[in-house]
Design a protein around this motif. Sequence first.
Motif, PDB file in Angstrom:
ATOM      1  N   ALA A 157       0.116  -5.169   8.234  1.00 47.77           N
ATOM      2  CA  ALA A 157      -0.464  -6.432   8.698  1.00 47.77           C
ATOM      3  C   ALA A 157      -1.844  -6.239   9.314  1.00 47.77           C
ATOM      4  O   ALA A 157      -2.554  -7.214   9.556  1.00 47.77           O
ATOM      5  N   THR A 158      -2.225  -4.988   9.561  1.00 47.02           N
ATOM      6  CA  THR A 158      -3.515  -4.685  10.179  1.00 47.02           C
ATOM      7  C   THR A 158      -4.480  -4.110   9.149  1.00 47.02           C
ATOM      8  O   THR A 158      -4.073  -3.546   8.123  1.00 47.02           O
ATOM      9  N   GLU A 159      -5.777  -4.232   9.437  1.00 46.65           N
ATOM     10  CA  GLU A 159      -6.760  -3.620   8.556  1.00 46.65           C
ATOM     11  C   GLU A 159      -6.690  -2.099   8.643  1.00 46.65           C
ATOM     12  O   GLU A 159      -6.984  -1.398   7.675  1.00 46.65           O
ATOM     13  N   ARG A 160      -6.307  -1.587   9.795  1.00 43.52           N
ATOM     14  CA  ARG A 160      -6.070  -0.141   9.923  1.00 43.52           C
ATOM     15  C   ARG A 160      -4.976   0.287   8.945  1.00 43.52           C
ATOM     16  O   ARG A 160      -5.062   1.336   8.296  1.00 43.52           O
ATOM     17  N   GLY A 161      -3.925  -0.534   8.834  1.00 40.69           N
ATOM     18  CA  GLY A 161      -2.840  -0.231   7.915  1.00 40.69           C
ATOM     19  C   GLY A 161      -3.289  -0.251   6.468  1.00 40.69           C
ATOM     20  O   GLY A 161      -2.893   0.606   5.668  1.00 40.69           O
ATOM     21  N   ARG A 162      -4.099  -1.236   6.095  1.00 40.59           N
ATOM     22  CA  ARG A 162      -4.613  -1.281   4.722  1.00 40.59           C
ATOM     23  C   ARG A 162      -5.409  -0.009   4.410  1.00 40.59           C
ATOM     24  O   ARG A 162      -5.206   0.628   3.371  1.00 40.59           O
ATOM     25  N   GLU A 163      -6.310   0.342   5.327  1.00 36.36           N
ATOM     26  CA  GLU A 163      -7.149   1.511   5.097  1.00 36.36           C
ATOM     27  C   GLU A 163      -6.317   2.786   5.090  1.00 36.36           C
ATOM     28  O   GLU A 163      -6.524   3.689   4.266  1.00 36.36           O
ATOM     29  N   GLY A 164      -5.332   2.844   5.988  1.00 37.50           N
ATOM     30  CA  GLY A 164      -4.478   4.024   6.034  1.00 37.50           C
ATOM     31  C   GLY A 164      -3.660   4.192   4.769  1.00 37.50           C
ATOM     32  O   GLY A 164      -3.500   5.319   4.270  1.00 37.50           O
ATOM     33  N   TYR A 165      -3.141   3.091   4.244  1.00 34.85           N
ATOM     34  CA  TYR A 165      -2.357   3.178   3.011  1.00 34.85           C
ATOM     35  C   TYR A 165      -3.250   3.559   1.839  1.00 34.85           C
ATOM     36  O   TYR A 165      -2.849   4.356   0.974  1.00 34.85           O
ATOM     37  N   ALA A 166      -4.447   2.990   1.789  1.00 35.68           N
ATOM     38  CA  ALA A 166      -5.376   3.324   0.711  1.00 35.68           C
ATOM     39  C   ALA A 166      -5.770   4.803   0.741  1.00 35.68           C
ATOM     40  O   ALA A 166      -5.877   5.453  -0.303  1.00 35.68           O
ATOM     41  N   ARG A 167      -5.967   5.342   1.940  1.00 41.78           N
ATOM     42  CA  ARG A 167      -6.379   6.741   2.066  1.00 41.78           C
ATOM     43  C   ARG A 167      -5.238   7.716   1.810  1.00 41.78           C
ATOM     44  O   ARG A 167      -5.455   8.840   1.342  1.00 41.78           O
ATOM     45  N   ASN A 168      -4.034   7.310   2.143  1.00 41.65           N
ATOM     46  CA  ASN A 168      -2.895   8.246   2.156  1.00 41.65           C
ATOM     47  C   ASN A 168      -1.714   7.713   1.345  1.00 41.65           C
ATOM     48  O   ASN A 168      -0.560   7.878   1.752  1.00 41.65           O
ATOM     49  N   THR A 169      -1.993   7.100   0.199  1.00 43.24           N
ATOM     50  CA  THR A 169      -0.930   6.426  -0.553  1.00 43.24           C
ATOM     51  C   THR A 169       0.220   7.363  -0.893  1.00 43.24           C
ATOM     52  O   THR A 169       1.393   7.040  -0.678  1.00 43.24           O
ATOM     53  N   ARG A 170      -0.082   8.522  -1.402  1.00 40.47           N
ATOM     54  CA  ARG A 170       0.990   9.440  -1.824  1.00 40.47           C
ATOM     55  C   ARG A 170       1.761   9.999  -0.624  1.00 40.47           C
ATOM     56  O   ARG A 170       2.992  10.109  -0.680  1.00 40.47           O
ATOM     57  N   ASP A 171       1.064  10.352   0.435  1.00 41.80           N
ATOM     58  CA  ASP A 171       1.763  10.834   1.632  1.00 41.80           C
ATOM     59  C   ASP A 171       2.648   9.740   2.209  1.00 41.80           C
ATOM     60  O   ASP A 171       3.761  10.015   2.689  1.00 41.80           O
TER      61      ASP A 171
END
Length: 298
Positions: A157-171
């Motif tokens: 729900a956060t932009e931090r979450g979007r960026e974190g998922y984009a950076r670390n999708t496989r992990d």
Amino acid sequence: MFTDVRKVEVGVLDVGYVDAGPPDGPVVLLLHGWPYDIHSYAEVVPLLTSAGHRVLLPYARGYGSTRFRSADTMRNGEPAALAVDTVAFLDALEVERATLAGYDWGGRSAGIVAALWPERCHGLVAVSGYLIEGQASGRVPLSPAAEYSWWYQYYFATERGREGYARNTRDFARLIWRTASPRWDFDDATFDRSAAALDNPDHVDIVIHNYRWRLGLADGEPQYADVAKRLADRPPITVPTISLEGDANGSPHPEPEAYAKQFTGPYEHRTVGGGVGHNFPQEAPQAFADAVLTVASR
């Protein structure tokens, strides 16, 4: 094993899919969840094709080789959109009726089709049972323990979450696999085979929109509004159904007694032991295939 991945135009998408088994056999449509892919059914498919079934496995929007046909189309992950994709996929392949089966996002899509388009559904196999809800229910606070299990929904729900998922999708996906199936001892090759599907250029947008939509933090699209409205009323499922649950599902899921009344046609529930987690078809392929064959024979 799925090397012959085909493409078909389905509404706003070019859908990548596998078509296995005899082309004139009764059709089984298998729908995958997040963050997995069609290889969840790698061991299920030969059990079904050897019994004479034609088996279809589409990549959902945002996964694998499925692509949006226009850069201008909203990357919409709401459940209504994925369910409409499913019906449109059957239309594109000129399949009138199929036995539908799925888990996680795929279980939700299969259940929606069974509820709203029962004439297209010969029967249903649904892991974790009835998963149909509207945005209003997603806004209702849960117990602290239940909220804790949905941690990633609030992260997204956060932009931090979007960026974190984009950076670390496989992990991120590997962590979900481990927590959702704590007793499944998958190896790196098994994970990498499915994780490749998450490299889709629309994957992050679809996942983030899906979870934000559930919390009422993102809007859907007008063309799906009628479907979404009907889903909010939690329509019953009338087609023959077997619901499945593993005894070690670490992902949030309802208890069987909470949803049994939503199935008003022939219905059976099966809980499978032995440490089966969230990715039921890959962890217990024989039990999953047996359920599909039972429903398909009715």
